[in-house]
Design an enzyme around this catalytic site. Structure first.
Site, PDB file in Angstrom:
ATOM      1  N   TYR A  53       0.898  -1.225   0.012  1.00 22.48           N
ATOM      2  CA  TYR A  53      -0.083   0.051   0.023  1.00 22.48           C
ATOM      3  C   TYR A  53       0.896   1.336   0.021  1.00 22.48           C
ATOM      4  O   TYR A  53       1.643   1.401   0.975  1.00 22.48           O
ATOM      5  CB  TYR A  53      -0.955   0.019   1.207  1.00 22.48           C
ATOM      6  CG  TYR A  53      -1.721  -1.083   1.141  1.00 22.48           C
ATOM      7  CD1 TYR A  53      -2.031  -1.928   0.071  1.00 22.48           C
ATOM      8  CD2 TYR A  53      -2.422  -1.563   2.306  1.00 22.48           C
ATOM      9  CE1 TYR A  53      -2.760  -3.174   0.134  1.00 22.48           C
ATOM     10  CE2 TYR A  53      -3.287  -2.712   2.584  1.00 22.48           C
ATOM     11  CZ  TYR A  53      -3.571  -3.513   1.412  1.00 22.48           C
ATOM     12  OH  TYR A  53      -4.319  -4.490   1.461  1.00 22.48           O
ATOM     13  N   ILE A 233     -12.829  -5.211   7.861  1.00 22.12           N
ATOM     14  CA  ILE A 233     -11.832  -3.983   7.665  1.00 22.12           C
ATOM     15  C   ILE A 233     -12.143  -2.873   6.799  1.00 22.12           C
ATOM     16  O   ILE A 233     -11.379  -2.769   5.721  1.00 22.12           O
ATOM     17  CB  ILE A 233     -10.536  -4.602   7.559  1.00 22.12           C
ATOM     18  CG1 ILE A 233     -10.413  -5.693   6.382  1.00 22.12           C
ATOM     19  CG2 ILE A 233     -10.019  -5.365   8.883  1.00 22.12           C
ATOM     20  CD1 ILE A 233      -8.964  -6.189   6.050  1.00 22.12           C
ATOM     21  N   LYS A 235     -12.308   0.424   4.983  1.00 18.27           N
ATOM     22  CA  LYS A 235     -11.039   1.567   4.912  1.00 18.27           C
ATOM     23  C   LYS A 235     -11.730   2.912   4.700  1.00 18.27           C
ATOM     24  O   LYS A 235     -12.795   3.120   3.714  1.00 18.27           O
ATOM     25  CB  LYS A 235     -10.014   1.511   3.611  1.00 18.27           C
ATOM     26  CG  LYS A 235      -9.391   2.563   3.517  1.00 18.27           C
ATOM     27  CD  LYS A 235      -9.591   3.387   2.358  1.00 18.27           C
ATOM     28  CE  LYS A 235      -8.779   4.920   2.237  1.00 18.27           C
ATOM     29  NZ  LYS A 235      -9.464   5.901   1.261  1.00 18.27           N
ATOM     30  N   SER A 236     -11.378   3.864   5.538  1.00 26.21           N
ATOM     31  CA  SER A 236     -11.644   5.248   5.149  1.00 26.21           C
ATOM     32  C   SER A 236     -10.568   6.478   5.523  1.00 26.21           C
ATOM     33  O   SER A 236     -10.008   6.281   6.560  1.00 26.21           O
ATOM     34  CB  SER A 236     -12.973   5.704   5.824  1.00 26.21           C
ATOM     35  OG  SER A 236     -13.401   7.048   5.431  1.00 26.21           O
ATOM     36  N   ASN A 245     -18.563   3.830  10.209  1.00 24.48           N
ATOM     37  CA  ASN A 245     -18.253   2.473  10.130  1.00 24.48           C
ATOM     38  C   ASN A 245     -18.043   1.635  11.435  1.00 24.48           C
ATOM     39  O   ASN A 245     -18.672   0.713  11.715  1.00 24.48           O
ATOM     40  CB  ASN A 245     -16.963   2.423   9.308  1.00 24.48           C
ATOM     41  CG  ASN A 245     -16.913   2.740   8.014  1.00 24.48           C
ATOM     42  OD1 ASN A 245     -18.137   3.002   7.534  1.00 24.48           O
ATOM     43  ND2 ASN A 245     -15.933   3.084   7.157  1.00 24.48           N
TER      44      ASN A 245
END
Ligand SMILES: NC(=O)c1ccc[n+]([C@@H]2O[C@H](COP(=O)([O-])OP(=O)(O)OC[C@H]3O[C@@H](n4cnc5c(N)ncnc54)[C@H](OP(=O)(O)O)[C@@H]3O)[C@@H](O)[C@H]2O)c1
Length: 277
Positions: A53, A233, A235-236, A245
């Site tokens: 990533y 899991i 993502k934000s 979330n």
């Protein structure tokens, strides 16, 4: 936060924060750090990342977000298949630890299966575990055949999790992989729980969301949290989304809502090849 037990006995939270696409652009860095920090303040502790990533950038973002709070974080990272040789895994892990500014990972995964024999990768994972650099290890994007093969190898019975694509639109694993992992006591980590945003326009999801006064993302996450043996899991990089979330933890879907979701997103009725994003 509810937890699941890994085969080692280690507890893992059922809801965490993903970090794919973080650390790719310095202009977004502060928002990403703030979102992760805010998540930790709310009660998230699990953070999922990978050397891939942002080519290490996401791990550097996380290092900043977890400064002075490492002990309360459950940190997961992943090694590229092309680094999965005995020496390659150990070197990759050292690099991840340096970027994360920590001396151990709670969980270290093989990102997907490549050409290096699994036995060699497992040997490296065990060496890292013995050295105290990782607490547990596991795999990602493995189908049932891969899991069966790995479980026969030395150290294979300690595989702690399999991180795979799983959401309302991608239910194929319910046919074989999810039951297999349940039987072995191996929790699944569901990645792309809102299909990277593509699920959010779906009619049934939005109808339920409107009726409940929540967002479509929350319904999608809550549905996964209803599945046994599953860790989620999302993502934000946005504080408001991180709050939503997290709040999905408390969204209990009714039997009628679960039935409506089954009708809109039918479970598999035959084997489906494992999908990857
Ligand atoms: N092992 C693997 O091969 C693999 C593959 C893919 C992903 N993963 C892991 O799984 C994590 C999650 O998957 P993902 O990032 O692919 O997809 P995802 O979590 O399904 O979706 C992320 C996208 O949804 C948006 N989003 C998040 N919460 C939202 C909300 N409440 N309302 C509206 N939009 C929202 C995010 O935008 P904002 O940032 O603007 O909120 C982002 O664009 C990854 O970050 C990564 O850690 C692993």
């Amino acid at each position: 936060m509810r937890t699941l037990k890994l085969p080692s006995g280690q507890l893992i939270p059922v809801l965490g924060m993903g970090t794919w696409q973080m650390g790719e652009n310095t202009r977004n860095r502060q928002n990403e750090i703030d979102a992760l920090r805010h998540g930790l303040d709310l009660g998230f502790s699990l953070i999922d990342t990978a050397e891939m990533y942002g080519e290490g950038g996401a791990e550097e973002v996380i290092a900043q977000a977890i400064t002075n709070r490492r002990a309360s974080v459950f940190l997961v990272s992943k090694v590229y298949p092309h680094n999965a040789s005995k020496r390659g895994v150990i070197a990759a892990c050292e690099r991840s630890l340096r970027r994360l500014k920590t001396d151990y990972l709670d969980l270290y995964l093989l990102h997907w299966r490549g050409s290096v024999p699994l036995a060699e990768t497992l040997e490296a994972f065990q060496a890292l575990q013995q050295a105290g650099k990782i607490s547990s290890y596991g795999v990602s994007n493995f189908n049932v055949g891969d899991m069966e093969e790995a479980s026969q190898l030395k150290g294979g019975n300690a595989i702690a999790t399999n991180q795979v694509l799983y959401n309302l639109m991608r239910r194929g694993i319910e046919w074989d992989l999810l039951p297999w992992c349940r039987q072995q006591g191996i929790p699944i980590m569901a990645y792309s729980p809102i299909e990277q945003g593509r699920l959010l326009k779906h009619g049934t999801l939005n109808t339920i969301a409107q009726e409940r006064g929540v967002s479509a993302a929350q319904v999608a996450i809550a549905w996964l949290l209803h599945q046994d043996n599953v860790i989620v899991i999302p993502k934000s990089s946005r504080i408001d989304h991180v709050e939503q979330n997290y709040a999905a933890l408390n969204l209990k879907l009714s039997d009628d809502e679960l039935t409506a979701l089954d009708a809109a997103f039918p479970p598999p009725n035959k084997p489906v090849s494992l999908e990857m994003l």
